[in-house]
Scaffold this active site. Structure first.
Site, PDB file in Angstrom:
ATOM      1  CE1 TYR A  91      -3.837  -2.179   0.052  1.00 24.26           C
ATOM      2  CE2 TYR A  91      -2.812  -3.217   1.956  1.00 24.26           C
ATOM      3  CZ  TYR A  91      -3.773  -3.215   0.962  1.00 24.26           C
ATOM      4  OH  TYR A  91      -4.651  -4.251   0.868  1.00 24.26           O
ATOM      5  N   PRO A 126     -11.186  -0.970  -1.861  1.00 18.68           N
ATOM      6  CG  PRO A 126     -11.263  -2.595  -0.173  1.00 18.68           C
ATOM      7  CD  PRO A 126     -10.519  -1.365  -0.616  1.00 18.68           C
ATOM      8  CG  HIS A 140      -7.486  -2.795   1.071  1.00 16.23           C
ATOM      9  ND1 HIS A 140      -7.615  -3.588   2.181  1.00 16.23           N
ATOM     10  CD2 HIS A 140      -7.759  -3.603   0.022  1.00 16.23           C
ATOM     11  CE1 HIS A 140      -7.957  -4.808   1.809  1.00 16.23           C
ATOM     12  NE2 HIS A 140      -8.052  -4.842   0.512  1.00 16.23           N
ATOM     13  CB  SER A 164      -9.887 -11.240  -2.977  1.00 14.76           C
ATOM     14  OG  SER A 164      -9.913 -11.319  -1.592  1.00 14.76           O
TER      15      SER A 164
HETATM   16  N1  COA Z   1     -15.172 -31.367   0.767  1.00 12.93           N
HETATM   17  C1  COA Z   1     -16.289 -30.809   1.284  1.00 12.93           C
HETATM   18  N2  COA Z   1     -16.312 -29.577   1.828  1.00 12.93           N
HETATM   19  C2  COA Z   1     -15.168 -28.880   1.833  1.00 12.93           C
HETATM   20  C3  COA Z   1     -13.976 -29.395   1.296  1.00 12.93           C
HETATM   21  C4  COA Z   1     -14.010 -30.711   0.745  1.00 12.93           C
HETATM   22  N3  COA Z   1     -12.920 -31.268   0.237  1.00 12.93           N
HETATM   23  N4  COA Z   1     -13.008 -28.484   1.453  1.00 12.93           N
HETATM   24  C5  COA Z   1     -13.569 -27.417   2.059  1.00 12.93           C
HETATM   25  N5  COA Z   1     -14.876 -27.659   2.300  1.00 12.93           N
HETATM   26  C6  COA Z   1     -15.842 -26.794   2.989  1.00 12.93           C
HETATM   27  C7  COA Z   1     -15.223 -26.148   4.217  1.00 12.93           C
HETATM   28  O1  COA Z   1     -15.337 -26.986   5.332  1.00 12.93           O
HETATM   29  C8  COA Z   1     -16.032 -24.875   4.347  1.00 12.93           C
HETATM   30  O2  COA Z   1     -17.269 -25.185   4.935  1.00 12.93           O
HETATM   31  P1  COA Z   1     -18.165 -24.035   5.650  1.00 12.93           P
HETATM   32  O3  COA Z   1     -18.757 -23.213   4.557  1.00 12.93           O
HETATM   33  O4  COA Z   1     -19.190 -24.849   6.357  1.00 12.93           O
HETATM   34  O5  COA Z   1     -17.251 -23.285   6.550  1.00 12.93           O
HETATM   35  C9  COA Z   1     -16.298 -24.484   2.919  1.00 12.93           C
HETATM   36  O6  COA Z   1     -16.172 -25.688   2.152  1.00 12.93           O
HETATM   37  C10 COA Z   1     -15.352 -23.444   2.397  1.00 12.93           C
HETATM   38  O7  COA Z   1     -14.030 -23.939   2.403  1.00 12.93           O
HETATM   39  P2  COA Z   1     -13.026 -23.599   1.215  1.00 12.93           P
HETATM   40  O8  COA Z   1     -13.783 -23.347  -0.018  1.00 12.93           O
HETATM   41  O9  COA Z   1     -11.970 -24.623   1.152  1.00 12.93           O
HETATM   42  O10 COA Z   1     -12.447 -22.202   1.564  1.00 12.93           O
HETATM   43  P3  COA Z   1     -12.011 -21.537   2.911  1.00 12.93           P
HETATM   44  O11 COA Z   1     -13.215 -21.068   3.633  1.00 12.93           O
HETATM   45  O12 COA Z   1     -11.041 -22.375   3.641  1.00 12.93           O
HETATM   46  O13 COA Z   1     -11.278 -20.253   2.324  1.00 12.93           O
HETATM   47  C11 COA Z   1      -9.445 -18.922   1.699  1.00 12.93           C
HETATM   48  C12 COA Z   1     -10.044 -20.317   1.686  1.00 12.93           C
HETATM   49  C13 COA Z   1      -8.073 -18.929   1.056  1.00 12.93           C
HETATM   50  C14 COA Z   1     -10.352 -17.978   0.915  1.00 12.93           C
HETATM   51  C15 COA Z   1      -9.360 -18.461   3.196  1.00 12.93           C
HETATM   52  O14 COA Z   1      -8.462 -19.289   3.886  1.00 12.93           O
HETATM   53  C16 COA Z   1      -8.847 -17.072   3.352  1.00 12.93           C
HETATM   54  O15 COA Z   1      -7.664 -16.840   3.492  1.00 12.93           O
HETATM   55  N6  COA Z   1      -9.745 -16.070   3.350  1.00 12.93           N
HETATM   56  C17 COA Z   1      -9.396 -14.710   3.492  1.00 12.93           C
HETATM   57  C18 COA Z   1      -9.399 -14.053   2.149  1.00 12.93           C
HETATM   58  C19 COA Z   1      -9.255 -12.567   2.301  1.00 12.93           C
HETATM   59  O16 COA Z   1      -8.480 -12.087   3.095  1.00 12.93           O
HETATM   60  N7  COA Z   1     -10.049 -11.834   1.535  1.00 12.93           N
HETATM   61  C20 COA Z   1     -10.124 -10.420   1.624  1.00 12.93           C
HETATM   62  C21 COA Z   1      -8.961  -9.769   1.019  1.00 12.93           C
HETATM   63  S1  COA Z   1      -9.144  -8.038   1.104  1.00 12.93           S
END
Ligand code: COA
Length: 645
Positions: free
Chosen positions: A90, A103, A328, A544
Site C-alpha cells: 500500500y 475496495p 485498504h 479474492s
Molecule cells: N469437501 C467438502 N467440503 C469442503 C472441502 C471438501 N474437500 N473443502 C472445504 N470444504 C468446505 C469447508 O469446510 C467450508 O465449509 P463451511 O462453509 O461450512 O465453513 C467451505 O467448504 C469453504 O471452504 P473452502 O472453499 O476450502 O475455503 P475456505 O473457507 O477455507 O477459504 C481462503 C479459503 C483462502 C479464501 C481463506 O483461507 C482465506 O484466506 N480467506 C481470506 C481471504 C481474504 O483475506 N479476503 C479479503 C482480502 S481483502
C-alpha cells in the site's frame, strides 16, 4: 510471547497467545518459486532464472546470509513481515486510491420514499457505527475463529482496532498510515460530505452523546446548508482521488494556508466519513451501484463527494445506492465484512429510535469546513478532476450472479469450493487469452500475531494441465482423464492454500529477503531483478474471496493495466462475481471473461456429474501438506488458550 488483544477486560473472555508468522525454510521457498513460474515463462527464460536461483540458494551464498538476517529480524519483532508488506502493498504505491486500491462493499438497494427517508437511514447507520465502535473501544468484540481449511484456530483481532482511528496520509514517495491512539482526539465526530462540501457532525454535545433523533436533525441541517450556493466551497475531496504523489504535492500547497491546514486536520482525525449522495441518474443495477461505490461516477456525479484517504467512508444515496468505500491499508475485506454485516443486522434488527426524545435540547449548527483557494489550487483541482474522469471512463466492470449452482454442489463433490472457483477462474482466463499468468489470491494469515495476508499462486502447473485438457479440441481427452486433471488441480490449489494460511507462502518470504538486502545496502541480488521475478509480481489476475452472510457484495479494481480484478462471494446455491478490467487494454474485457467463466463452471459441473464418484478427496492430500510442513521444521499455528488476564 505476543498476546492477542493486549489488555482484555478482566473476566470478559479468553485471550489467546498467537504464534509469530514463521520464516519459511529458504530451500522450500526457492523450490516453490521455481515450480510456480516454470510454466508461466518461456523455457529459455526459465533456465536463466533457475541458474540465478540455484546460485542465490547455494551454501554460504547470498540467500543464506539474507535468511539469517530475516531470522534475526523475526526474533526481534512481533511480526517480521508486517512493515515490509504494508509498505510494499500500500504505502509505496503511487496510483490513485479509487479503483486501484480502495475496495467497496455494496449494500442492498434501498427504497427511500424521499430525501428525509434516506437521512433517517443514514442516522440509523451512524447510530449502528457508534454502537459497533463502542464494542471495539470496550474490547468486547468476540474473537474470530478460522473457518474452512484448518478451521477452529483463533485469529488476530488487531485489524478491528484500526477501523475508525486511522488515516492514510499522502507522501511524496511513501504514504503514512497514521494511527490515532484511543482518546487522542478531544471529541468524537464524523465528517459528512454533501454536494462536495464537508461538515463536522459532533457526536458529543455538552458531554452528552447524540441520540439518533439528534443525528437526524443535524443531517437535515447539513443538507440545507449544502444547498446554499453562496457559501459553497470548491470540491477539495477531488484531490484525494488523485495519484498519491500528486495529492502529496497538492497538500503541501494547501497547508501553507492556516484555514486549509485546520480543515485537513479535522478530516484526518474523524471517525469516518458519511457521504450523502444525490441521485446519480444511473440505472440502479448491481454493476452501476458497484461503480458508484468505487469511483463515485467521476467529478460530474459523486466522485468529489468523497475523501478517499479515510479508511471508513459510508455512502448513502438519495436513490437508495448505499455502501462503503474503504482505504485498504489498515484492514482486510474480511474485517470490513464483519463490521458491515453487524451494521446491516443492526439496521434491520433494531428498530429506529426516532420516536425517543432528543438528548440535547440546543444542538449547535454543524460547522462547514472552509478552504482557501488560489488560481494554482484551482488548477490542481481541475487536473485531479480530469484524472479521475479518465479512471472512470477506463473502468470496465461486470457484476455477475452465477445461478446454476453454488458452493453446496461443490462440497458434495468433496472438493474445496474456493479451490474449485480458483480453477474455474484459471479456465476462464485461459479461454480468453490462451495462456496462464501470475495470479494473486489473498490468503489470510490472521492465525499469527498481527497477521495480514500472503498470496496463493493459483496458476499452478496442475491447473494448466486441466485447462488445456478442457480447451484443446485436438487432444480430445477422455472424461476420466479430464476429471483426473481436475482433481490434480483442485488438490494442488488446496495444498497451496494450506501452505499460505500456515505462513509458508513464498511471496512474503521473497519480499522479506529483498527488503533485508535493501536495508543492508547490498547490490540488489539478481533473483530480484530477473525478468521472471518481475513477471511473478505482475498480477494480471488478482482475486479474492469475500464471502458474506447478508445480502451485500465486495468489489475492487484490477492491479495492473492489462489485468482483471475478480472478487467472488460463494453462496450455497449461487456464486457472485465482481469482475473489473480496463477498457484501455486490448487484452481484457470483463463481459468476455464472465462469459468464459460461466461456460467453464457449467462444463466443470457436467464433468463432475459424468464421473461416477470422486477419485480422491482433497482432504487427505491437504492434511499431508500440513504434516510435511511440520516436518520441515516450521510451526503450524499452535494456540494456547489462556484464561482472561
Ligand atoms: N469437501 C467438502 N467440503 C469442503 C472441502 C471438501 N474437500 N473443502 C472445504 N470444504 C468446505 C469447508 O469446510 C467450508 O465449509 P463451511 O462453509 O461450512 O465453513 C467451505 O467448504 C469453504 O471452504 P473452502 O472453499 O476450502 O475455503 P475456505 O473457507 O477455507 O477459504 C481462503 C479459503 C483462502 C479464501 C481463506 O483461507 C482465506 O484466506 N480467506 C481470506 C481471504 C481474504 O483475506 N479476503 C479479503 C482480502 S481483502
Amino acid at each position: 510471547m505476543p498476546i492477542l488483544e493486549r489488555e482484555p477486560p478482566k473476566g470478559r473472555r479468553e485471550s489467546y497467545v498467537l504464534p509469530k508468522v514463521p520464516v519459511p525454510p529458504l530451500k522450500q521457498t526457492l523450490d516453490m518459486y521455481l515450480s510456480c513460474m516454470k510454466h508461466l515463462v518461456k523455457e529459455e527464460q526459465y533456465q536463466k532464472t533457475k541458474a540465478i536461483v540455484v546460485k542465490f540458494g547455494e551454501p554460504g551464498g547470498t540467500g543464506e546470509l539474507l535468511q539469517k538476517k530475516l531470522l534475526e529480524r523475526s526474533d526481534k519483532t512481533y511480526n517480521w513481515v508486517y512493515d515490509y508488506w504494508l509498505e510494499d502493498m500500500y504505502l509505496n504505491q503511487r496510483l490513485a486510491l479509487p479503483v486501484n486500491s480502495n475496495p467497496a462493499m455494496v449494500f442492498p438497494k434501498q427504497n427511500f420514499k424521499d430525501r428525509k427517508d434516506s437521512l433517517r437511514f443514514a442516522a440509523h447507520l451512524i447510530t449502528g457505527v457508534l454502537e459497533y465502535k463502542e464494542r471495539i473501544d470496550t474490547r468486547v468484540l468476540p474473537v474470530d475463529f478460522a473457518r474452512g481449511q484448518l478451521a477452529g484456530t483463533p485469529l488476530c483481532m488487531k485489524q478491528y482496532y484500526r477501523l475508525f482511528n486511522t488515516y492514510r496520509l499522502p507522501g511524496h514517495k511513501r504514504d503514512t498510515l497514521v494511527i490515532h491512539k484511543p482518546g487522542s482526539t478531544e471529541q468524537e465526530y464524523i465528517i459528512v460530505a454533501c454536494k462536495n462540501q464537508f461538515f463536522v457532525l459532533d457526536l458529543v454535545v455538552n458531554k452528552k452523546k447524540l441520540k439518533e433523533m439528534d443525528i437526524l436533525t443535524q443531517l437535515e441541517k447539513i443538507v440545507k446548508m449544502a444547498e446554499n450556493s453562496e457559501e459553497r466551497q470548491p470540491p477539495f475531496g477531488l484531490l484525494t482521488s488523485d495519484g498519491r504523489t500528486e495529492w502529496a504535492q497538492a497538500r503541501e500547497v494547501l497547508i501553507k494556508d492556516s484555514v486549509n491546514r485546520e480543515s485537513l486536520a479535522v478530516i484526518e482525525k474523524c471517525l469516518c466519513v458519511l457521504c450523502l449522495d444525490n441521485p446519480s441518474g444511473m440505472e440502479v443495477g448491481d454493476t452501476s451501484r458497484a461503480l458508484l461505490m468505487l469511483h463515485g461516477g467521476g467529478h460530474e456525479k459523486m466522485g468529489a463527494n468523497r475523501w478517499y484517504d479515510k479508511p471508513m467512508q459510508f455512502i448513502v444515496g438519495e436513490d437508495g445506492v448505499c455502501g462503503t468505500v474503504c482505504e485498504h491499508s489498515p484492514f482486510e475485506g474480511i474485517v470490513l465484512v464483519a463490521c458491515t454485516e453487524y451494521l446491516m443486522k443492526f439496521m434491520t434488527g433494531s428498530p429506529s429510535k426516532m420516536g425517543r426524545a432528543t438528548s440535547v435540547s440546543e444542538l449547535p449548527t454543524p460547522a462547514r469546513l472552509l478552504w482557501k483557494t488560489t488560481p494554482h489550487i484551482q488548477g490542481l483541482l481541475k487536473a485531479s478532476a480530469e484524472r479521475l474522469q479518465r479512471l472512470v471512463r477506463d473502468l470496465d466492470m461486470d457484476v455477475h450472479k452465477f445461478e446454476v449452482y453454488g458452493k453446496e454442489f461443490i462440497k458434495k463433490q468433496k472438493m474445496s469450493p474456493d479451490a474449485y472457483i480458483q480453477v474455474a477462474l484459471q479456465l476462464a482466463f485461459y479461454r480468453c487469452n490462451g495462456r496462464l499468468v501470475s495470479t494473486y489470491e489473498s490468503a489470510s494469515i490472521r492465525r499469527f500475531h498481527e497477521g495480514r495476508v500472503d498470496n496463493i499462486r493459483s496458476a499452478t502447473s496442475e491447473a494448466l494441465a486441466f485447462v488445456k485438457a478442457m480447451t484443446d479440441q485436438k487432444a480430445s481427452l477422455s472424461d476420466s482423464e479430464k476429471m483426473k486433471r481436475l482433481w490434480d488441480a483442485i488438490n494442488a490449489q488446496t495444498n497451496y492454500t494450506i501452505t499460505a494460511i500456515t505462513g509458508l507462502g513464498i511471496d512474503n518470504h521473497l519480499l522479506g529477503l529483498r527488503e533485508i538486502a535493501q536495508e543492508l545496502k547490498m547490490e540488489m541480488p539478481e533473483i530480484f531483478t530477473d525478468e521472471t521475478y518481475v513477471a511473478s509480481n505482475q498480477f494480471i489476475l488478482s482475486t479474492s474471496q469475500v464471502p458474506t452472510t447478508v445480502e451485500m457484495f465486495c468489489c475492487y479494481g484490477p492491479v495492473v493495466p492489462n489485468g482483471y480484478g475478480c472478487c467472488y462471494n460463494p453462496q450455497s446455491d449461487h456464486l457472485l462475481f465482481s469482475v473489473t478490467s480496463f477498457h484501455g487494454s486490448t487484452e481484457t474485457c470483463s463481459a468476455v471473461f464472465i462469459k468464459a467463466l460461466d461456460e467453464g463452471l457449467v462444463e466443470m459441473r457436467d464433468l463432475c456429474r459424468k464421473s461416477n464418484k470422486p477419485q480422491s478427496s482433497a482432504a487427505p492430500a491437504a492434511s499431508k501438506v500440513a504434516e510435511n510442513n511440520q516436518g520441515a521444521g516450521s510451526k503450524l499455528p499452535s494456540t494456547l488458550p489462556k484464561t482472561g488476564k
